[in-house]
Design a protein around this motif. Structure first.
Motif, mmCIF file in Angstrom:
data_model
loop_
_atom_site.group_PDB
_atom_site.id
_atom_site.type_symbol
_atom_site.label_atom_id
_atom_site.label_comp_id
_atom_site.label_asym_id
_atom_site.label_seq_id
_atom_site.Cartn_x
_atom_site.Cartn_y
_atom_site.Cartn_z
ATOM 1 N N UNK A 108 13.652 -14.252 -3.116
ATOM 2 C CA UNK A 108 14.057 -15.095 -4.244
ATOM 3 C C UNK A 108 15.573 -15.059 -4.391
ATOM 4 N N UNK A 109 16.110 -16.162 -4.909
ATOM 5 C CA UNK A 109 17.554 -16.284 -5.087
ATOM 6 C C UNK A 109 17.960 -15.711 -6.441
ATOM 7 N N UNK A 110 18.983 -14.866 -6.409
ATOM 8 C CA UNK A 110 19.480 -14.225 -7.622
ATOM 9 C C UNK A 110 20.976 -14.465 -7.751
ATOM 10 N N UNK A 111 21.424 -14.669 -8.986
ATOM 11 C CA UNK A 111 22.855 -14.810 -9.229
ATOM 12 C C UNK A 111 23.559 -13.490 -8.964
ATOM 13 N N UNK A 112 24.754 -13.566 -8.395
ATOM 14 C CA UNK A 112 25.614 -12.387 -8.255
ATOM 15 C C UNK A 112 26.553 -12.409 -9.467
ATOM 16 N N UNK A 113 26.229 -11.594 -10.451
ATOM 17 C CA UNK A 113 26.868 -11.728 -11.759
ATOM 18 C C UNK A 113 28.373 -11.509 -11.701
ATOM 19 N N UNK A 114 28.824 -10.523 -10.935
ATOM 20 C CA UNK A 114 30.269 -10.248 -10.920
ATOM 21 C C UNK A 114 31.043 -11.393 -10.279
ATOM 22 N N UNK A 115 30.410 -12.109 -9.344
ATOM 23 C CA UNK A 115 31.081 -13.255 -8.739
ATOM 24 C C UNK A 115 31.222 -14.382 -9.760
ATOM 25 N N UNK A 116 30.176 -14.629 -10.520
ATOM 26 C CA UNK A 116 30.273 -15.658 -11.560
ATOM 27 C C UNK A 116 31.288 -15.250 -12.630
ATOM 28 N N UNK A 117 31.344 -13.955 -12.938
ATOM 29 C CA UNK A 117 32.363 -13.483 -13.886
ATOM 30 C C UNK A 117 33.766 -13.746 -13.345
ATOM 31 N N UNK A 118 33.955 -13.519 -12.041
ATOM 32 C CA UNK A 118 35.261 -13.754 -11.436
ATOM 33 C C UNK A 118 35.679 -15.217 -11.511
ATOM 34 N N UNK A 119 34.719 -16.112 -11.340
ATOM 35 C CA UNK A 119 35.025 -17.542 -11.455
ATOM 36 C C UNK A 119 35.433 -17.876 -12.888
#
Length: 277
Positions: free
Chosen positions: A53-64
Motif C-alpha cells: 500500500x502507498x503511504x505518505x512520507x510525512x517529513x517530505x511533505x513537511x519539507x515541501x
C-alpha cells in the motif's frame, strides 16, 4: 545532520514560532534548496509503497510545506512573462541527458518535481512541486500533475488529464498512478486515489474515493483504488433518491465499472508506443 533531521529541526522551530520567512539565514535556505534538489533527483519521494500500500512520507511533505512557509513571494520571469511565486520553475538542463523531451510554450515544471528518463512533456502541461513522473511516461497537452502526485514508469496521461495534488494534511497519501497505466483524455484522478499497474481507463472517467468501483473480475465494490490490469469506464447506477418526486424517471449517480483487459484494448494502447519513439 541528515536531510530528514534537518527538516525536522526546521519544522520544530517553525512550530515553536522561532522561525518564519523574515529571519531565514543562508544555512537554513541551503537546507530548503538541498531538499528540493533531492526531490528533483528522485532521492526522496512524497509517498512510498510499503507492504503493498502507498503511504505518505510525512517529513517530505513537511519539507515541501516549509519551502512555502519560509520563502517570500518574488517577481520571476518565464520567457517574456513576469510572474510572482514562492518557488521558481525547475531547471530542465538535465532532461536532455535523460533523453526526455519537453516542448516549448507552456511546459511548466515547478521546482521540486522529479522527471525521469525518456519521458515526454507536451505543452501546455503543468507538473507541481513534489510530483514524480517516472521513466518513459507521456504527459500530454493540457495535463496537470498535482503536488506530490506519483506517476510510475511507461504511463500515458491522455490530453486534458488532471491528477489532483495534496499537501495537507501531511498524513494523506497523494494520487498514485502505477507503472504501465493508460489514462484516457479528460480523466480526473483525485483525493489520493490509486490506479493499479497496467490498467486502461476510458476517456472522461472520474476516479475518486467517493465513487464506487464495481470490480466485475472479483465481484466486489471497491473505493479509492482500481486494481491492477483492469479496463475501467464510467456508467450510471440507480441512486438511493431515485424514487423522489423531484426526479421524473428516476435519479442516477456515476460509478466506475472495472473489467478484465481485452486483447483489442491492449493492442490499441501498444500501437501508441510509436508516438513515443
Amino acid at each position: 545532520m541528515t536531510l530528514e533531521a534537518a527538516i525536522h529541526d526546521l519544522q520544530h522551530r517553525y512550530d515553536e514560532g522561532d522561525l518564519d520567512a523574515e529571519p531565514v539565514d543562508a544555512d537554513e535556505m541551503a537546507v530548503l534548496d538541498r531538499f528540493l534538489d533531492a526531490l528533483e533527483a528522485g532521492d526522496i519521494r512524497a509517498a512510498e509503497k510499503e507492504d503493498g500500500s502507498w503511504e505518505a512520507v510525512e517529513w517530505v511533505k513537511e519539507g515541501i510545506l516549509l519551502n512555502f512557509a519560509l520563502r517570500r513571494t518574488e517577481a520571476r520571469t518565464y520567457g517574456d512573462v513576469q510572474y510572482h511565486d514562492v518557488l521558481p520553475l525547475r531547471d530542465t538542463d538535465d532532461l536532455l541527458a535523460k533523453g526526455t523531451r519537453n516542448t516549448p510554450d507552456g511546459t511548466v515544471i515547478r521546482r521540486g518535481a522529479y522527471v525521469g528518463e525518456d519521458a515526454i512533456m507536451m505543452s501546455p502541461s503543468f507538473v507541481n512541486v513534489g510530483a514524480y513522473v517516472g521513466d518513459g511516461t507521456l504527459v500530454d497537452s493540457a495535463d496537470t500533475v498535482g503536488s506530490c502526485a506519483q506517476i510510475g514508469a511507461d504511463v500515458k496521461l491522455g490530453a486534458n488529464t488532471l491528477l489532483g495534488g495534496v499537501l495537507e494534511p501531511v498524513e494523506d497519501a497523494p494520487v498514485v498512478v502505477e507503472d504501465g497505466v493508460s489514462l484516457g483524455a479528460g480523466t480526473r484522478v483525485t483525493s489520493g486515489f490509486v490506479v493499479g499497474r497496467d490498467s486502461v481507463v476510458a476517456e472522461n472517467t472520474l476516479l475518486t474515493p467517493r465513487i464506487p468501483i464495481y470490480d466485475l473480475v472479483e465481484d466486489e465494490i471497491r473505493y479509492g483504488r482500481l486494481p491492477p490490469e483492469r479496463r475501467a469506464f464510467t456508467r450510471f447506477v440507480e441512486s438511493s433518491v431515485g424514487d423522489h418526486d423531484l426526479f421524473d424517471g428516476g435519479a442516477y449517480k456515476p460509478a466506475v465499472v472495472a473489467m478484465d483487459l481485452e486483447a483489442e484494448t491492449l493492442d490499441a494502447t501498444q500501437r501508441e508506443e510509436v508516438l513515443r519513439s
